[in-house]
Motif scaffolding. Structure first.
Motif, PDB file in Angstrom:
ATOM      1  N   GLU A 210     -12.823   3.255   7.286  1.00  0.00           N
ATOM      2  CA  GLU A 210     -11.502   3.842   7.541  1.00  0.00           C
ATOM      3  C   GLU A 210     -10.412   2.789   7.401  1.00  0.00           C
ATOM      4  OE1 GLU A 210     -10.806   6.982   8.015  1.00  0.00           O
ATOM      5  OE2 GLU A 210     -12.924   7.591   7.939  1.00  0.00           O
ATOM      6  N   ILE A 211     -10.684   1.637   8.001  1.00  0.00           N
ATOM      7  CA  ILE A 211      -9.701   0.545   7.975  1.00  0.00           C
ATOM      8  C   ILE A 211      -9.408   0.107   6.541  1.00  0.00           C
ATOM      9  CG2 ILE A 211      -9.379  -1.898   8.538  1.00  0.00           C
ATOM     10  CD1 ILE A 211     -10.818  -1.319  11.202  1.00  0.00           C
ATOM     11  N   GLU A 212     -10.460   0.021   5.754  1.00  0.00           N
ATOM     12  CA  GLU A 212     -10.269  -0.421   4.374  1.00  0.00           C
ATOM     13  C   GLU A 212      -9.497   0.606   3.564  1.00  0.00           C
ATOM     14  OE1 GLU A 212     -13.762  -1.876   2.501  1.00  0.00           O
ATOM     15  OE2 GLU A 212     -13.972  -3.538   3.918  1.00  0.00           O
ATOM     16  N   LEU A 213      -9.750   1.865   3.829  1.00  0.00           N
ATOM     17  CA  LEU A 213      -8.979   2.899   3.130  1.00  0.00           C
ATOM     18  C   LEU A 213      -7.501   2.808   3.513  1.00  0.00           C
ATOM     19  CD1 LEU A 213     -11.106   6.177   2.986  1.00  0.00           C
ATOM     20  CD2 LEU A 213     -10.712   4.444   1.235  1.00  0.00           C
ATOM     21  N   GLU A 214      -7.268   2.467   4.781  1.00  0.00           N
ATOM     22  CA  GLU A 214      -5.894   2.250   5.238  1.00  0.00           C
ATOM     23  C   GLU A 214      -5.235   1.138   4.427  1.00  0.00           C
ATOM     24  OE1 GLU A 214      -3.660   3.415   7.620  1.00  0.00           O
ATOM     25  OE2 GLU A 214      -5.001   5.159   7.652  1.00  0.00           O
ATOM     26  N   LYS A 215      -5.981   0.067   4.257  1.00  0.00           N
ATOM     27  CA  LYS A 215      -5.453  -1.081   3.513  1.00  0.00           C
ATOM     28  C   LYS A 215      -5.166  -0.717   2.065  1.00  0.00           C
ATOM     29  CE  LYS A 215      -7.441  -4.932   6.159  1.00  0.00           C
ATOM     30  NZ  LYS A 215      -8.413  -6.043   6.116  1.00  0.00           N
ATOM     31  N   LEU A 216      -6.088   0.037   1.489  1.00  0.00           N
ATOM     32  CA  LEU A 216      -5.885   0.500   0.108  1.00  0.00           C
ATOM     33  C   LEU A 216      -4.592   1.291   0.032  1.00  0.00           C
ATOM     34  CD1 LEU A 216      -7.081   0.899  -2.768  1.00  0.00           C
ATOM     35  CD2 LEU A 216      -8.160   2.981  -1.917  1.00  0.00           C
ATOM     36  N   ASP A 217      -4.426   2.158   1.007  1.00  0.00           N
ATOM     37  CA  ASP A 217      -3.232   2.981   1.062  1.00  0.00           C
ATOM     38  C   ASP A 217      -1.981   2.130   1.215  1.00  0.00           C
ATOM     39  OD1 ASP A 217      -3.336   5.880   0.882  1.00  0.00           O
ATOM     40  OD2 ASP A 217      -1.926   5.807   2.584  1.00  0.00           O
ATOM     41  N   GLY A 218      -2.089   1.101   2.031  1.00  0.00           N
ATOM     42  CA  GLY A 218      -0.955   0.207   2.237  1.00  0.00           C
ATOM     43  C   GLY A 218      -0.546  -0.491   0.956  1.00  0.00           C
ATOM     44  N   ALA A 219      -1.540  -0.955   0.236  1.00  0.00           N
ATOM     45  CA  ALA A 219      -1.267  -1.641  -1.031  1.00  0.00           C
ATOM     46  C   ALA A 219      -0.588  -0.698  -2.012  1.00  0.00           C
ATOM     47  CB  ALA A 219      -2.571  -2.172  -1.624  1.00  0.00           C
ATOM     48  N   ARG A 220      -1.163   0.478  -2.143  1.00  0.00           N
ATOM     49  CA  ARG A 220      -0.576   1.464  -3.055  1.00  0.00           C
ATOM     50  C   ARG A 220       0.861   1.776  -2.642  1.00  0.00           C
ATOM     51  NH1 ARG A 220      -5.547   5.890  -3.687  1.00  0.00           N
ATOM     52  NH2 ARG A 220      -6.741   4.696  -5.229  1.00  0.00           N
ATOM     53  N   ASN A 221       1.059   1.879  -1.349  1.00  0.00           N
ATOM     54  CA  ASN A 221       2.387   2.225  -0.861  1.00  0.00           C
ATOM     55  C   ASN A 221       3.440   1.191  -1.200  1.00  0.00           C
ATOM     56  OD1 ASN A 221       3.583   4.442   0.541  1.00  0.00           O
ATOM     57  ND2 ASN A 221       1.741   4.449   1.808  1.00  0.00           N
ATOM     58  N   ARG A 222       3.025  -0.058  -1.250  1.00  0.00           N
ATOM     59  CA  ARG A 222       3.979  -1.108  -1.606  1.00  0.00           C
ATOM     60  C   ARG A 222       4.592  -0.824  -2.973  1.00  0.00           C
ATOM     61  NH1 ARG A 222       7.518  -3.436  -2.660  1.00  0.00           N
ATOM     62  NH2 ARG A 222       7.970  -5.653  -2.885  1.00  0.00           N
ATOM     63  N   PHE A 223       3.759  -0.441  -3.905  1.00  0.00           N
ATOM     64  CA  PHE A 223       4.238  -0.170  -5.262  1.00  0.00           C
ATOM     65  C   PHE A 223       4.996   1.155  -5.335  1.00  0.00           C
ATOM     66  CE2 PHE A 223       3.220   1.022  -9.835  1.00  0.00           C
ATOM     67  CZ  PHE A 223       4.194   0.182 -10.358  1.00  0.00           C
ATOM     68  N   ILE A 224       4.450   2.150  -4.662  1.00  0.00           N
ATOM     69  CA  ILE A 224       5.099   3.471  -4.672  1.00  0.00           C
ATOM     70  C   ILE A 224       6.522   3.383  -4.136  1.00  0.00           C
ATOM     71  CG2 ILE A 224       5.065   5.749  -3.590  1.00  0.00           C
ATOM     72  CD1 ILE A 224       2.011   5.677  -3.719  1.00  0.00           C
ATOM     73  N   THR A 225       6.687   2.638  -3.068  1.00  0.00           N
ATOM     74  CA  THR A 225       8.011   2.506  -2.459  1.00  0.00           C
ATOM     75  C   THR A 225       9.016   1.884  -3.428  1.00  0.00           C
ATOM     76  OG1 THR A 225       6.977   2.252  -0.291  1.00  0.00           O
ATOM     77  CG2 THR A 225       9.259   1.515  -0.506  1.00  0.00           C
ATOM     78  N   GLU A 226       8.546   0.891  -4.171  1.00  0.00           N
ATOM     79  CA  GLU A 226       9.449   0.230  -5.120  1.00  0.00           C
ATOM     80  C   GLU A 226       9.817   1.164  -6.270  1.00  0.00           C
ATOM     81  OE1 GLU A 226      10.389  -2.804  -4.060  1.00  0.00           O
ATOM     82  OE2 GLU A 226      11.994  -2.559  -5.533  1.00  0.00           O
ATOM     83  N   ILE A 227       8.840   1.881  -6.758  1.00  0.00           N
ATOM     84  CA  ILE A 227       9.105   2.853  -7.820  1.00  0.00           C
ATOM     85  C   ILE A 227      10.146   3.864  -7.362  1.00  0.00           C
ATOM     86  CG2 ILE A 227       8.127   4.844  -9.032  1.00  0.00           C
ATOM     87  CD1 ILE A 227       5.849   3.416  -9.806  1.00  0.00           C
ATOM     88  N   ALA A 228       9.951   4.366  -6.144  1.00  0.00           N
ATOM     89  CA  ALA A 228      10.866   5.371  -5.613  1.00  0.00           C
ATOM     90  C   ALA A 228      12.300   4.857  -5.569  1.00  0.00           C
ATOM     91  CB  ALA A 228      10.416   5.800  -4.218  1.00  0.00           C
ATOM     92  N   LYS A 229      12.427   3.551  -5.320  1.00  0.00           N
ATOM     93  CA  LYS A 229      13.759   2.967  -5.212  1.00  0.00           C
ATOM     94  C   LYS A 229      14.455   2.849  -6.563  1.00  0.00           C
ATOM     95  CE  LYS A 229      12.696  -0.474  -2.176  1.00  0.00           C
ATOM     96  NZ  LYS A 229      12.832  -1.781  -1.527  1.00  0.00           N
ATOM     97  N   ASN A 230      13.663   2.661  -7.615  1.00  0.00           N
ATOM     98  CA  ASN A 230      14.268   2.383  -8.923  1.00  0.00           C
ATOM     99  C   ASN A 230      14.250   3.549  -9.904  1.00  0.00           C
ATOM    100  OD1 ASN A 230      12.941  -0.652  -8.166  1.00  0.00           O
ATOM    101  ND2 ASN A 230      15.081  -0.499  -8.744  1.00  0.00           N
ATOM    102  N   ILE A 231      13.605   4.613  -9.488  1.00  0.00           N
ATOM    103  CA  ILE A 231      13.418   5.706 -10.437  1.00  0.00           C
ATOM    104  C   ILE A 231      14.692   6.498 -10.707  1.00  0.00           C
ATOM    105  CG2 ILE A 231      12.789   7.566  -8.866  1.00  0.00           C
ATOM    106  CD1 ILE A 231      10.254   7.705 -10.979  1.00  0.00           C
ATOM    107  N   HIS A 232      15.737   6.211  -9.961  1.00  0.00           N
ATOM    108  CA  HIS A 232      17.019   6.894 -10.227  1.00  0.00           C
ATOM    109  C   HIS A 232      17.505   6.576 -11.635  1.00  0.00           C
ATOM    110  CE1 HIS A 232      18.437   2.886  -9.017  1.00  0.00           C
ATOM    111  NE2 HIS A 232      19.465   3.139  -9.791  1.00  0.00           N
ATOM    112  N   LEU A 233      16.999   5.484 -12.209  1.00  0.00           N
ATOM    113  CA  LEU A 233      17.341   5.147 -13.592  1.00  0.00           C
ATOM    114  C   LEU A 233      16.872   6.241 -14.551  1.00  0.00           C
ATOM    115  CD1 LEU A 233      16.430   1.371 -13.671  1.00  0.00           C
ATOM    116  CD2 LEU A 233      18.702   2.356 -13.904  1.00  0.00           C
TER     117      LEU A 233
END
Lengths: 188, 188
Positions: free
Chosen positions: B8-31
């Motif tokens: 469970e913990i590792e899946l959380e970490k995987l999710d955290g890593a993915r979220n780092r990138f997703i958050t950045e994409i969300a910020k710049n996708i207004h382009l």
DNA sequence: AAGTTTGTTCAGTTAAAACTGTACGTAATA
DNA sequence: TATTACGTACAGTTTTAACTGAACAAACTT
């Protein structure tokens, strides 16, 4: 013989013609991350024979001076207008940057460069987090997911490197060798 | 030995890593003229191992199915996701368009082409109005303004022709000859 | 044909952005 | 130093965009 009223009418027509273009600019300027209002402002300054003050803009558009201030700043940051000085005039004067090629390039470069750098940074961080997880995990399932993600991110990375190259094409001005500026009027 | 909790913990970490990138994409996708929410949606589908249904997206993001529907449509129109079919599955399935070069080109072309055409149309109309005025006016003052405006518009026209050429560079794929795609991983 | 499942339309609500007027700081003028 | 002229910060308001839930339509299942 031409009367004063005719003159008024013609100025109206001039205004109408200018407005046709201004309205269209305002509609499409969101591509530069600029609001339609600031777009109208740009159009107004574009047709103005002289550089304009905030008060003149305010009068011309029937909007508050505050809005003119923020609008002109956003245009300034996008390198679409510039401030000019005239001796004896205390107010700030603005005119449009008349090299539209430059305006386009500036906006294109700044916006995409910025987004690209942020996204590449995020990719690096995400990759590091995944690599940690890859080392410490004992679950095949997790390992598989991590590896798939890493592949996806590396593909994305390649794309961003390419995009950086494209941006450099504009930044260096090399684009103008490949796609020359048009200077003469083309046939109708 | 690895426990269920570790997993469970590792899946959380995987999710955290993915979220780092997703958050950045969300910020710049207004382009791409896409809302941050739809950006997160894109990121979620990007990392998904399988094509996703609207219900899955809704669950993953904790947002309404209606939002997923409109969000995915905007991504679809931008050619950033595509619909896929799998036999036996009635629901619509979506995956990301994995050729990011293509996504970029599509968006770039569509948006700028459209704006350019509209603006050039407006220039033509404005010019015609000004030419009429030029013929009928008897005032030197008006004549002068009309001529200045016509010059400005012709400069603008040249710029738009150049921009059309640039767009064609991407549309024809010739850009990839000038700026080749990166396919191998670069050194760190 | 009746009953489900699924995506979308639409009206209402919530959240975000644009706009305004007042008030303030700074710099020029007297 | 007092006064005026100017641009901008800020708080409040209006306008616009995003989001939701309920109701609907189309397509599938029984």
């Amino acid at each position: 013989m031409p009367s004063n009223k005719d003159y008024e009418i013609e100025l109206e027509k001039l205004d109408g013609a200018r407005n046709r273009f201004i309205t269209e600019i305002a509609k499409n300027i969101h591509l530069y991350n600029i609001t339609p209002s600031a777009g109208r402002l740009y159009g107004t300054v574009f047709f103005s024979e002289e550089p304009m003050t905030l008060d003149e803009m305010s009068r011309a558009l029937g909007m508050s001076k505050t809005s003119m201030s923020t609008g002109i700043r956003s245009l300034l940051e996008a390198n679409m207008v510039e401030r000019v000085w005239e001796r004896g005039i205390r107010k700030d004067l603005y005119k449009v940057e008349d090299d539209w090629y430059k305006s386009f390039s500036n906006v294109f470069i700044n916006r995409w460069r910025n987004a690209t750098e942020l996204n590449m940074g995020a990719i690096q961080e995400t990759k590091e987090m995944l690599l940690h997880l890859k080392e410490e995990t004992g679950f095949d399932d997790v390992l598989e997911k991590v590896e798939t993600d890493l592949e996806k991110l590396e593909e994305a990375e390649n794309y961003y490197i390419w995009l950086t190259d494209v941006i450099s094409l504009f930044e260096s001005g090399k684009i103008f060798e490949l796609v020359p500026k048009r200077t003469k009027k083309t046939l109708k």
